[in-house]
Enzyme design. Sequence first.
Site, PDB file in Angstrom:
ATOM      1  N   ASP A 101       0.813  -1.223   0.000  1.00  7.00           N
ATOM      2  CA  ASP A 101       0.000   0.000   0.000  1.00  7.00           C
ATOM      3  C   ASP A 101       0.847   1.275   0.000  1.00  7.00           C
ATOM      4  O   ASP A 101       0.335   2.358   0.314  1.00  7.00           O
ATOM      5  CB  ASP A 101      -0.947   0.000   1.208  1.00  7.00           C
ATOM      6  CG  ASP A 101      -2.186  -0.857   0.951  1.00  7.00           C
ATOM      7  OD1 ASP A 101      -2.585  -0.984  -0.223  1.00  7.00           O
ATOM      8  OD2 ASP A 101      -2.751  -1.389   1.918  1.00  7.00           O
ATOM      9  N   ASP A 158      -7.131  -4.697  -3.927  1.00  4.45           N
ATOM     10  CA  ASP A 158      -6.805  -3.322  -3.534  1.00  4.45           C
ATOM     11  C   ASP A 158      -5.512  -2.838  -4.209  1.00  4.45           C
ATOM     12  O   ASP A 158      -5.303  -1.640  -4.425  1.00  4.45           O
ATOM     13  CB  ASP A 158      -6.599  -3.197  -2.020  1.00  4.45           C
ATOM     14  CG  ASP A 158      -7.482  -4.110  -1.189  1.00  4.45           C
ATOM     15  OD1 ASP A 158      -7.904  -5.160  -1.695  1.00  4.45           O
ATOM     16  OD2 ASP A 158      -7.734  -3.788  -0.026  1.00  4.45           O
TER      17      ASP A 158
HETATM   18  N1  GLY Z   1      -6.838  -1.695   1.460  1.00  4.74           N
HETATM   19  C1  GLY Z   1      -7.524  -2.159   2.600  1.00  4.74           C
HETATM   20  C2  GLY Z   1      -8.954  -1.804   2.648  1.00  4.74           C
HETATM   21  O1  GLY Z   1      -9.573  -1.448   1.696  1.00  4.74           O
HETATM   22  O2  GLY Z   1      -9.509  -1.901   3.734  1.00  4.74           O
END
Ligand code: GLY
Length: 378
Positions: A101, A158
């Site tokens: 992320d 994600d």
């Molecule tokens: N990327 C983690 C979420 O969407 O909670």
Amino acid sequence: MLERLKESDRKWTEETYEKIRTKMRAECARIGSRIPYIAENGVYREDKAKSDIIWWTNGFWPGMLWQMYHADGEEQYRTAAEGAEEKLDRAFDIYTGLHHDVGFMWLHSAVADFRLTGNERSKARGLHAAHLLAGRYNPRGKFIRSWNRDRSGWVIVDSMMNIPLLYWARDVLGDPRFEYVAMDHADTVMKYTVREDGSCNHIIVLDPENGELLETPGGQGYGPGSSWSRGQAWAIYGFALSYVHTGKKEYLDTAKKVASYFIAQTDRTEHVALVDFRAPKEPVYWDSTAGVCAACGMLEIAKNVPELEREFYLESALKILRATEAKFCNWDPEYDSIVQMGTGAYHSEGDRHVPIIYGDYFFIEAILRLLDKDFLIW
Ligand code: GLY
């Protein structure tokens, strides 16, 4: 998009923007360069800069500030965003625990800063983050691994929102390797995550030796085979972005396919999203963040499809945004957070039906998009 809006939608969008301005001015004065996450009873008590600097959402506050700085030009937004960006340097220093992320964290902070101000230090931060992301690439499996520990074959949908960091590095360095990594990853996610009916898995577990699909756990949704709404939103927006950065038409087709599924689901619930579209009827759990993220993706799709299709995506995004505003937004300037009723994950009670910072980010981005006042942070 502004000239395409009907008079009533235009009026609503402009009024909503004025509410955002009032709210953001007050929040920025209170919060400054602290890094908020979830407001409790209208107060951001926790400062993630102190409690958890590597947390994946730490870019969204500076992202909101840079969007407002770009739209409004108020210096307080820039000062606060720069302060938050500097604090994020500690995440590089800690290194351990950094994850896939890094796109969410540094596209919204350093890369946004570089895009708007040309700050060279910010460019270096963004490139550093891009190298960390590219370093997670598995050349046999052709994917970027998600998370850490023993999960060497895990990929979550994600991740599609993080790979724009690689397209940015490709452009800045003129080095196609970043695009090769990003497109290999996008192709793998497209192959194994998106189902025939346009719904998506949250997690795919791949054999790290050869990339074969082993399992599809439920992740943040109800369970295996279900459809976690924010995951569907990441796919809509993420594939639309990969199309914008590469021109590969299958990515746009995939974004449209998942968007059609998402729209059909939210049409049944007055244009707001359940946490999981395939959970049992009871209990009823909502996730406002899924809707606003998906709406941004639909607005991006609308920019990239022929005139005849455009209306559908624009209208669908507007229905979601207007429903979110009517049901879930708090406009009291003394109350931290705008979009209420976000949910982190189906089975997690601690962050159910709460305002989560990325809900506010995507709502603001969507309104700025409608007014042609946004800049592409991704
Ligand atoms: N990327 C983690 C979420 O969407 O909670």
